[in-house]
Design a protein around this motif. Structure first.
Motif, PDB file in Angstrom:
ATOM      1  N   PHE A 143      26.281  31.380  29.453  1.00 50.52           N
ATOM      2  CA  PHE A 143      27.023  30.140  29.241  1.00 50.52           C
ATOM      3  C   PHE A 143      27.111  29.289  30.510  1.00 50.52           C
ATOM      4  CE2 PHE A 143      28.528  33.419  26.364  1.00 50.52           C
ATOM      5  CZ  PHE A 143      28.201  32.830  25.159  1.00 50.52           C
ATOM      6  N   ALA A 144      26.412  29.706  31.548  1.00 51.29           N
ATOM      7  CA  ALA A 144      26.449  28.993  32.827  1.00 51.29           C
ATOM      8  C   ALA A 144      25.586  27.734  32.747  1.00 51.29           C
ATOM      9  CB  ALA A 144      25.936  29.896  33.933  1.00 51.29           C
ATOM     10  N   PRO A 145      25.945  26.744  33.550  1.00 51.22           N
ATOM     11  CA  PRO A 145      25.104  25.551  33.618  1.00 51.22           C
ATOM     12  C   PRO A 145      23.691  25.928  34.088  1.00 51.22           C
ATOM     13  CG  PRO A 145      27.154  25.229  34.835  1.00 51.22           C
ATOM     14  CD  PRO A 145      27.092  26.670  34.434  1.00 51.22           C
ATOM     15  N   GLU A 146      22.717  25.205  33.610  1.00 52.19           N
ATOM     16  CA  GLU A 146      21.335  25.475  33.989  1.00 52.19           C
ATOM     17  C   GLU A 146      21.192  25.467  35.507  1.00 52.19           C
ATOM     18  OE1 GLU A 146      16.926  23.654  33.206  1.00 52.19           O
ATOM     19  OE2 GLU A 146      18.484  23.394  31.686  1.00 52.19           O
ATOM     20  N   GLY A 147      20.498  26.491  36.021  1.00 48.09           N
ATOM     21  CA  GLY A 147      20.293  26.599  37.457  1.00 48.09           C
ATOM     22  C   GLY A 147      21.451  27.218  38.220  1.00 48.09           C
ATOM     23  N   ARG A 148      22.541  27.572  37.537  1.00 53.54           N
ATOM     24  CA  ARG A 148      23.722  28.156  38.196  1.00 53.54           C
ATOM     25  C   ARG A 148      23.992  29.541  37.613  1.00 53.54           C
ATOM     26  NH1 ARG A 148      28.535  25.136  39.603  1.00 53.54           N
ATOM     27  NH2 ARG A 148      28.755  27.144  40.615  1.00 53.54           N
ATOM     28  N   THR A 149      23.053  30.450  37.765  1.00 57.96           N
ATOM     29  CA  THR A 149      23.200  31.762  37.144  1.00 57.96           C
ATOM     30  C   THR A 149      23.399  32.893  38.148  1.00 57.96           C
ATOM     31  OG1 THR A 149      20.798  32.021  37.089  1.00 57.96           O
ATOM     32  CG2 THR A 149      21.847  31.099  35.121  1.00 57.96           C
ATOM     33  N   ASP A 150      23.683  32.557  39.406  1.00 58.38           N
ATOM     34  CA  ASP A 150      23.860  33.607  40.404  1.00 58.38           C
ATOM     35  C   ASP A 150      25.112  34.440  40.126  1.00 58.38           C
ATOM     36  OD1 ASP A 150      21.619  32.938  41.806  1.00 58.38           O
ATOM     37  OD2 ASP A 150      22.660  31.978  43.465  1.00 58.38           O
ATOM     38  N   VAL A 151      24.948  35.740  40.280  1.00 63.33           N
ATOM     39  CA  VAL A 151      26.051  36.687  40.202  1.00 63.33           C
ATOM     40  C   VAL A 151      26.040  37.448  41.526  1.00 63.33           C
ATOM     41  CG1 VAL A 151      26.952  38.736  39.019  1.00 63.33           C
ATOM     42  CG2 VAL A 151      25.899  36.895  37.698  1.00 63.33           C
ATOM     43  N   TRP A 152      27.206  37.522  42.166  1.00 60.23           N
ATOM     44  CA  TRP A 152      27.327  38.169  43.468  1.00 60.23           C
ATOM     45  C   TRP A 152      28.288  39.344  43.408  1.00 60.23           C
ATOM     46  CZ3 TRP A 152      24.855  37.267  48.064  1.00 60.23           C
ATOM     47  CH2 TRP A 152      24.053  36.133  48.118  1.00 60.23           C
ATOM     48  N   LEU A 153      27.892  40.421  44.063  1.00 56.22           N
ATOM     49  CA  LEU A 153      28.738  41.594  44.260  1.00 56.22           C
ATOM     50  C   LEU A 153      29.305  41.519  45.663  1.00 56.22           C
ATOM     51  CD1 LEU A 153      29.766  44.540  43.871  1.00 56.22           C
ATOM     52  CD2 LEU A 153      27.478  45.278  44.594  1.00 56.22           C
ATOM     53  N   GLY A 154      30.585  41.768  45.794  1.00 55.52           N
ATOM     54  CA  GLY A 154      31.207  41.838  47.110  1.00 55.52           C
ATOM     55  C   GLY A 154      31.942  43.151  47.273  1.00 55.52           C
ATOM     56  N   LEU A 155      31.842  43.735  48.455  1.00 55.06           N
ATOM     57  CA  LEU A 155      32.562  44.951  48.811  1.00 55.06           C
ATOM     58  C   LEU A 155      33.340  44.635  50.071  1.00 55.06           C
ATOM     59  CD1 LEU A 155      29.576  47.470  48.599  1.00 55.06           C
ATOM     60  CD2 LEU A 155      31.198  46.923  46.795  1.00 55.06           C
ATOM     61  N   ALA A 156      34.620  44.930  50.079  1.00 57.10           N
ATOM     62  CA  ALA A 156      35.426  44.695  51.270  1.00 57.10           C
ATOM     63  C   ALA A 156      36.358  45.874  51.473  1.00 57.10           C
ATOM     64  CB  ALA A 156      36.233  43.402  51.142  1.00 57.10           C
ATOM     65  N   LEU A 157      36.376  46.375  52.682  1.00 54.94           N
ATOM     66  CA  LEU A 157      37.290  47.442  53.063  1.00 54.94           C
ATOM     67  C   LEU A 157      38.502  46.772  53.683  1.00 54.94           C
ATOM     68  CD1 LEU A 157      37.907  50.412  53.391  1.00 54.94           C
ATOM     69  CD2 LEU A 157      36.594  50.392  55.523  1.00 54.94           C
ATOM     70  N   ASP A 158      39.631  46.969  53.045  1.00 54.61           N
ATOM     71  CA  ASP A 158      40.850  46.281  53.457  1.00 54.61           C
ATOM     72  C   ASP A 158      41.948  47.322  53.633  1.00 54.61           C
ATOM     73  OD1 ASP A 158      42.681  44.322  54.019  1.00 54.61           O
ATOM     74  OD2 ASP A 158      42.833  43.589  51.972  1.00 54.61           O
ATOM     75  N   GLY A 159      41.996  47.949  54.791  1.00 53.86           N
ATOM     76  CA  GLY A 159      42.987  48.992  55.039  1.00 53.86           C
ATOM     77  C   GLY A 159      42.742  50.200  54.166  1.00 53.86           C
ATOM     78  N   ALA A 160      43.719  50.558  53.363  1.00 49.35           N
ATOM     79  CA  ALA A 160      43.631  51.746  52.513  1.00 49.35           C
ATOM     80  C   ALA A 160      43.008  51.448  51.155  1.00 49.35           C
ATOM     81  CB  ALA A 160      45.026  52.330  52.317  1.00 49.35           C
ATOM     82  N   HIS A 161      42.359  50.287  51.029  1.00 51.71           N
ATOM     83  CA  HIS A 161      41.768  49.908  49.745  1.00 51.71           C
ATOM     84  C   HIS A 161      40.348  49.398  49.898  1.00 51.71           C
ATOM     85  CE1 HIS A 161      46.088  49.745  48.855  1.00 51.71           C
ATOM     86  NE2 HIS A 161      45.677  50.247  47.698  1.00 51.71           N
ATOM     87  N   LEU A 162      39.589  49.647  48.867  1.00 58.11           N
ATOM     88  CA  LEU A 162      38.261  49.074  48.716  1.00 58.11           C
ATOM     89  C   LEU A 162      38.393  48.009  47.645  1.00 58.11           C
ATOM     90  CD1 LEU A 162      35.167  49.098  49.115  1.00 58.11           C
ATOM     91  CD2 LEU A 162      35.092  50.866  47.325  1.00 58.11           C
ATOM     92  N   VAL A 163      38.006  46.785  47.974  1.00 51.16           N
ATOM     93  CA  VAL A 163      38.069  45.704  47.004  1.00 51.16           C
ATOM     94  C   VAL A 163      36.645  45.400  46.561  1.00 51.16           C
ATOM     95  CG1 VAL A 163      38.791  43.328  46.556  1.00 51.16           C
ATOM     96  CG2 VAL A 163      40.134  44.767  48.105  1.00 51.16           C
TER      97      VAL A 163
END
Length: 170
Positions: free
Chosen positions: A90-110
């Motif tokens: 359902f994304a606009p044409e040409g806007r289909t990027d999907v990004w994974l992010g990993l962040a270590l934030d103290g005692a948590h993984l986001v």
């Protein structure tokens, strides 16, 4: 501390990774105050999801968080599959990027997955005996994460996030 749902994911100067065979580029978000962060552009499909799982496990191993690998890989797969199924078509044409992010934030993984569709994620409970092939993704995320949520990413898109504890199991 900023909310994991804040529109910023990563840290200045954090490595931006791209899946093999894709164009590398800047991750769409940053996380202020994160101890470590990494990002990967996800190709929507089996191979892309496998690369996302492998990237997650390698990154966590580098952060000495191998014990978080199984849960993180499942969460990443569910969030990426949801983006591929419910956002990218359902994304606009040409806007289909999907990004994974990993962040270590103290005692948590986001863990975050950003997609180009602004509609809210909708948890569903499959009807029937619980053997349905689809509709359990966010329920699985909810079961594995301490908390999860989402935030819009103007002008269009959203980031779905899940916070996992980094403490080893007892």
């Amino acid at each position: 501390m900023p909310s994991p749902a804040s529109p910023q994911l990563g840290t200045p100067g954090a490595p931006t990774m791209a899946a093999p065979g894709t164009m590398s580029g800047r991750a769409p978000d940053r996380v202020p105050g994160a101890l470590a962060a990494a990002a990967l552009r996800i190709e929507c499909g089996r191979e892309g999801f496998a690369r996302a799982r492998a990237f997650t496990r390698r990154t966590l191993s580098g952060w000495s968080l191998d014990h978080c690998g199984d849960d993180a890989a499942v969460v990443v797969t569910e969030l990426a599959a949801n983006a591929a199924t419910h956002a990218v078509p359902f994304a606009p044409e040409g806007r289909t990027d999907v990004w994974l992010g990993l962040a270590l934030d103290g005692a948590h993984l986001v863990l975050t997955v950003s997609d180009p569709c602004g509609s809210r994620p909708v948890p569903t409970r499959p009807a029937g005996p619980g053997l349905a092939e689809h509709g359990r993704g966010l329920g699985i995320v909810e079961a594995l994460a301490e908390e999860w949520g989402w935030t819009p990413r103007p002008p269009q898109g959203k980031t779905v996030w899940a916070r996992l504890p980094t403490s080893p199991p007892h």
